[in-house]
Design a protein around this motif. Structure first.
Motif, short mmCIF file in Angstrom:
data_model
loop_
_atom_site.label_atom_id
_atom_site.label_comp_id
_atom_site.label_asym_id
_atom_site.label_seq_id
_atom_site.Cartn_x
_atom_site.Cartn_y
_atom_site.Cartn_z
N VAL A 17 0.85 -1.19 0.00
CA VAL A 17 0.00 0.00 0.00
C VAL A 17 0.89 1.25 0.00
CG1 VAL A 17 -1.77 1.28 1.27
CG2 VAL A 17 -1.82 -1.23 1.24
N PHE A 18 0.54 2.19 -0.87
CA PHE A 18 1.28 3.44 -1.01
C PHE A 18 0.29 4.60 -0.94
CE2 PHE A 18 3.83 0.23 -2.89
CZ PHE A 18 5.15 0.62 -2.76
N ASP A 23 1.38 11.13 5.99
CA ASP A 23 0.95 11.58 7.32
C ASP A 23 -0.56 11.48 7.51
OD1 ASP A 23 3.59 12.16 8.06
OD2 ASP A 23 3.45 14.17 7.18
N GLU A 24 -1.30 11.75 6.46
CA GLU A 24 -2.76 11.65 6.48
C GLU A 24 -3.23 11.00 5.18
OE1 GLU A 24 -5.10 14.94 7.92
OE2 GLU A 24 -3.28 15.93 8.64
N PRO A 25 -3.08 9.67 5.08
CA PRO A 25 -3.37 8.99 3.82
C PRO A 25 -4.80 9.17 3.33
CG PRO A 25 -2.90 7.40 5.56
CD PRO A 25 -2.63 8.75 6.11
N GLU A 68 1.76 15.58 -11.69
CA GLU A 68 0.81 16.29 -10.82
C GLU A 68 1.51 16.91 -9.61
OE1 GLU A 68 -2.63 13.90 -9.74
OE2 GLU A 68 -2.49 12.82 -11.64
N GLY A 69 2.83 16.79 -9.54
CA GLY A 69 3.58 17.32 -8.42
C GLY A 69 3.46 16.47 -7.17
N LEU A 70 3.17 15.17 -7.35
CA LEU A 70 2.98 14.26 -6.22
C LEU A 70 4.04 13.16 -6.23
CD1 LEU A 70 -0.88 13.75 -6.54
CD2 LEU A 70 0.31 15.22 -4.89
N ASP A 71 4.23 12.56 -5.08
CA ASP A 71 5.08 11.37 -4.93
C ASP A 71 4.32 10.43 -4.02
OD1 ASP A 71 7.22 9.68 -5.24
OD2 ASP A 71 8.49 10.69 -3.78
N MET A 72 4.76 9.19 -3.95
CA MET A 72 4.07 8.24 -3.07
C MET A 72 5.07 7.55 -2.15
SD MET A 72 2.94 5.21 -5.65
CE MET A 72 4.14 4.16 -6.46
N THR A 73 4.57 7.19 -0.98
CA THR A 73 5.36 6.54 0.06
C THR A 73 4.67 5.25 0.46
OG1 THR A 73 6.01 8.72 0.89
CG2 THR A 73 6.32 6.85 2.38
N GLU A 74 5.45 4.20 0.66
CA GLU A 74 4.86 2.94 1.09
C GLU A 74 4.44 3.03 2.55
OE1 GLU A 74 5.47 -1.88 0.76
OE2 GLU A 74 7.16 -0.57 0.27
N GLU A 78 -1.64 0.73 10.48
CA GLU A 78 -3.03 0.26 10.61
C GLU A 78 -3.85 0.63 9.37
OE1 GLU A 78 -6.91 0.73 13.52
OE2 GLU A 78 -4.92 1.24 14.31
N PHE A 79 -3.64 1.83 8.83
CA PHE A 79 -4.36 2.24 7.63
C PHE A 79 -4.05 1.27 6.48
CE2 PHE A 79 -4.68 4.53 3.60
CZ PHE A 79 -5.99 5.00 3.67
#
Length: 111
Positions: A17-18, A23-25, A68-74, A78-79
């Motif tokens: 999951v990414f 901080d606030e997925p 879109e100026g975004l990146d993703m973190t794994e 709990e989420f």
């Protein structure tokens, strides 16, 4: 591999999951990697969740997000566990073939 076996395999494998907002997925976009495909978690207005196939390539997904100026973190919290559970519990996205259906011919719902 038969569709039923493939579905079981997909549901039993561990998905990654990414999120674009670690901080606030819930406030960002959420993606799931399963087998050889990326899915985006989409939440409806009434709270229902679906997973839409988005790409087969992490490079392509990162390029789309970068545009879109975004990146993703794994995530592995709990989420992420909740998202993996939602993914495993999702309904099959394709209708059963008539020969695999429990319904008598002529009584199947239209697609």
């Amino acid at each position: 591999m038969a569709m039923e076996e493939q579905d079981l395999f997909v549901r039993e494998t561990d998905q990654r999951v990414f999120a674009t907002n670690a901080d606030e997925p819930e406030e960002g976009r959420v993606f799931v990697w399963s087998l050889a495909r990326w899915y985006e978690r989409l939440e409806g207005e009434l709270g229902g969740v679906v997973f839409s196939p988005i790409t087969d390539s992490e490079e392509e997904l990162r390029a789309m997000l970068n545009a879109e100026g975004l990146d993703m973190t794994e995530l592995d919290d709990e989420f992420a566990r909740d998202v993996r559970e939602e993914f495993r519990e999702q309904d099959i996205l394709y209708p059963a073939a008539p020969e695999d259906s429990d319904e008598p011919p002529g009584e199947q719902e239209p697609p």
